[in-house]
Design a protein around this motif. Structure first.
Motif, short mmCIF file in Angstrom:
data_model
loop_
_atom_site.label_atom_id
_atom_site.label_comp_id
_atom_site.label_asym_id
_atom_site.label_seq_id
_atom_site.Cartn_x
_atom_site.Cartn_y
_atom_site.Cartn_z
N THR A 15 0.78 -1.20 -0.02
CA THR A 15 0.00 0.04 0.07
C THR A 15 0.90 1.35 0.09
N SER A 16 0.41 2.24 -0.58
CA SER A 16 1.05 3.55 -0.55
C SER A 16 0.11 4.64 -0.49
N ARG A 17 0.67 5.89 0.11
CA ARG A 17 -0.18 7.04 0.34
C ARG A 17 -0.68 7.55 -1.16
N PHE A 18 0.02 7.26 -2.17
CA PHE A 18 -0.52 7.70 -3.65
C PHE A 18 -1.67 6.99 -4.18
N GLY A 19 -1.27 5.60 -3.82
CA GLY A 19 -2.38 4.68 -4.06
C GLY A 19 -3.58 4.86 -3.50
N ALA A 20 -3.51 5.20 -1.93
CA ALA A 20 -4.78 5.40 -1.40
C ALA A 20 -5.30 6.91 -1.70
N PHE A 21 -4.42 7.76 -2.18
CA PHE A 21 -5.12 8.92 -2.84
C PHE A 21 -5.77 8.46 -4.30
N LEU A 22 -5.15 8.06 -5.20
CA LEU A 22 -5.47 7.74 -6.56
C LEU A 22 -6.98 6.98 -6.55
N ASP A 23 -6.69 5.84 -5.68
CA ASP A 23 -8.15 4.79 -5.73
C ASP A 23 -9.41 5.40 -5.97
N PRO A 24 -9.55 6.42 -4.69
CA PRO A 24 -11.06 6.99 -4.59
C PRO A 24 -11.20 7.93 -5.90
#
Length: 183
Positions: A60-69
């Motif tokens: 998991t990454s902070r960028f992935g957590a941002f991009l997913d939603p």
């Protein structure tokens, strides 16, 4: 293991948006709706898969957590615009506005809560998860639109979208009430 695969799957949802729109307007009906529905369903699968793989592989990454939603909201908004464009009417338009408007409002609320340091206090509720499920199935059925075995998928999708819109309002009120307590 491919540590960047979850993020690439998220990006693929964004890439699917112009493909879905292109198919919807380039192909004749009913093929246009069916192909757009399949692309939308594929996007929904990548939404589940990217999160599953990121957690399973601990990438998991902070960028992935941002991009997913962001990817989720973009493809849902695009699909709702297609549905309303092809089936203009007050009911579908109002449901689409409620769903898209809620996403904008909740995104702004989360940003504000992060600024004031209370973002963890508003977690996703079961109503939000049920709303998302109803919304995704509804959009798929509304795009497909063709009856199957005499069953009106469009009508089922329409009622599911109305249910999703009501649940959208309920979950938005939950978020707002929780945020107001901390304001």
């Amino acid at each position: 293991m491919f540590p960047r695969l979850p993020t690439w799957l998220t990006w693929s949802r964004i890439v699917m948006i112009p493909l879905m729109i292109g198919a919807f307007y380039a192909l004749p009906m009913p093929a246009a709706g069916i192909v757009a529905a399949i692309i939308f369903a594929l996007a929904a699968v990548t939404d589940w898969l990217d999160g599953y793989l990121a957690r399973r592989w601990s990438v998991t990454s902070r960028f992935g957590a941002f991009l997913d939603p962001v990817a989720d909201k973009l493809i849902v908004a695009a699909a709702l615009v297609l549905v309303v464009d092809y089936n203009p009417g007050v009911g579908l338009a109002l449901a689409a506005i409620v769903i898209i408007g809620r996403e904008i409002a909740i995104s702004a609320l989360r940003e504000w809560m992060a600024e004031v340091g209370t973002s963890a206090k508003v977690a996703v509720s079961w109503i939000g998860k049920f709303k998302t499920s109803a919304q995704m199935v509804a959009i798929f059925l509304l795009l497909w639109a063709e009856p199957v075995a005499g069953l009106s998928l469009f009508l089922i999708g329409e009622w599911l979208l109305y249910l999703a819109a009501v649940l959208t309002l309920v979950s938005m009120v939950q978020y707002m009430v929780a945020a107001a307590r901390d304001a």
